[in-house]
Design a protein around this motif. Structure first.
Motif, short mmCIF file in Angstrom:
data_model
loop_
_atom_site.label_atom_id
_atom_site.label_comp_id
_atom_site.label_asym_id
_atom_site.label_seq_id
_atom_site.Cartn_x
_atom_site.Cartn_y
_atom_site.Cartn_z
N ASP A 236 0.83 -1.21 0.00
CA ASP A 236 0.00 0.00 0.00
C ASP A 236 0.86 1.26 0.00
O ASP A 236 0.53 2.26 -0.64
N PHE A 237 1.97 1.20 0.73
CA PHE A 237 2.89 2.34 0.78
C PHE A 237 3.44 2.66 -0.61
O PHE A 237 3.46 3.82 -1.03
N LEU A 238 3.88 1.63 -1.34
CA LEU A 238 4.43 1.85 -2.68
C LEU A 238 3.39 2.43 -3.63
O LEU A 238 3.69 3.31 -4.44
N TYR A 239 2.17 1.94 -3.52
CA TYR A 239 1.12 2.45 -4.40
C TYR A 239 0.75 3.89 -4.05
O TYR A 239 0.62 4.74 -4.93
N ASN A 240 0.64 4.18 -2.76
CA ASN A 240 0.24 5.52 -2.34
C ASN A 240 1.34 6.56 -2.59
O ASN A 240 1.05 7.70 -2.92
N LYS A 241 2.59 6.15 -2.42
CA LYS A 241 3.70 7.11 -2.57
C LYS A 241 4.11 7.30 -4.03
O LYS A 241 4.38 8.42 -4.46
N PHE A 242 4.15 6.20 -4.81
CA PHE A 242 4.69 6.28 -6.16
C PHE A 242 3.69 5.87 -7.25
O PHE A 242 4.03 5.88 -8.42
N ASN A 243 2.49 5.47 -6.87
CA ASN A 243 1.50 4.97 -7.83
C ASN A 243 2.01 3.73 -8.55
O ASN A 243 1.73 3.52 -9.74
#
Length: 310
Positions: A236-243
């Protein structure tokens, strides 16, 4: 007539722009003679996959026609298979998993063979709930998401500082610092124009079919790291931070090495699991690898018809 000539000119310019000179092996290398024969028949599209299920998906598809004179060349413990798919000259090879193997094999390809470009395919995890199982992402950008350090403070995801990568290229003087590595725009545009309606498989086995029909999707970002991601919070962090929508262990390496050498590259990644899931059924991996191959074969068919690489 004018329009046809314009299309022909564009096609010719595209071929010339993509054709890359190969670097011959040393004269006394035992593979030197075979390599000369192979490269005289080129240029080729190199097809790179990373592990056995991805390789099996291509071999069982029954679309590869080996070269009758030199069907393969073995180097650095890898077999480089020479032939055609849908009439297009190809060389396919399994690199081995993770970033170093992918980078090494890509460099061997560009140093040794006369190439149009590189097609990388495989399976990967999804960090975006909208990218369903067995769908194929035609990746637009990839980054090394294991290049980071903890900032001062508590060891929380919010204190992770991501680093750019030192990048050297035939097109630049000295090094650059790059975070996002982009696939070749011409190869990508061909896929985006012709693969939107590709029919992918959704039947996992005799008793189960995926509830959401897989499809080919475009323009997504990929994260690459030598860590098999099974952590929902980091997903979730990777998606929220970098899409970032998909993750794997090789894509950024293949694109970086291709770009460094000025060789066009395109990537197809099929979703085999949701990052953070506790178990990945092997049948999902098989289906996802099969769908990646379906997309690649269709892409080669388009390449062969539109640009007549035969």
């Amino acid at each position: 007539m004018g329009h046809k000539w314009a299309v022909l000119v564009v096609a010719v310019l595209f071929v010339v722009a993509m054709a890359q000179p190969s670097f011959a092996l040393r004269y006394n290398h035992p593979k030197h003679g075979a390599l000369r024969k192979v490269n005289k028949k080129g240029p080729y599209f190199a097809i790179l996959m990373t592990f056995s299920k991805e390789l099996s998906a291509l071999e069982t598809a029954g679309v590869f026609v080996p070269n009758s004179e030199v069907p393969y060349i073995e180097m650095a413990g890898r077999r480089f298979n020479i032939g055609k798919i849908k009439g297009v000259n190809v060389i396919y090879v399994m690199s081995g998993e993770q970033m170093v193997n992918a980078a090494l094999t890509t460099q061997i390809l560009v140093d040794t063979f006369n190439l149009y470009g590189i097609i990388h395919y495989g399976i990967g995890g999804s960090s975006n709930d909208t990218v369903s199982f067995a769908s194929v992402s035609v990746v637009k950008y990839a980054a090394f998401t294991s290049a980071w350090h903890w900032q001062a403070g508590g060891n929380l995801l919010g204190t992770v500082e991501f680093d750019s990568t030192e990048f050297y290229s035939v097109h630049t003087a000295g090094k650059e610092y790059v975070f996002w590595f982009e696939v070749d725009s011409k190869l990508y545009d061909i896929a985006a124009a012709h693969l939107t309606d590709v029919k992918l498989e959704s039947r996992v086995n005799s008793t189960y079919t995926l509830p959401v029909e897989p499809k080919v999707v475009f323009g997504l970002k990929c994260g690459t790291a030598d860590t098999f991601l099974h952590n929902a919070a980091f997903r979730d962090f990777l998606y929220n931070k970098f899409n970032i929508s998909t993750t794997d262990e090789e894509t950024a390496s293949v694109i970086m090495v291709s770009n460094s050498n000025g060789v066009p590259c395109i990537v197809f990644r099929s979703v085999s699991d949701m990052d953070g899931s506790l178990k990945i059924p092997g049948e999902f991996e098989i289906l996802s690898a099969k769908n990646a191959v379906i997309a690649v074969v269709k892409y080669l068919e388009v390449i062969g018809k539109v640009y007549k690489f035969r």
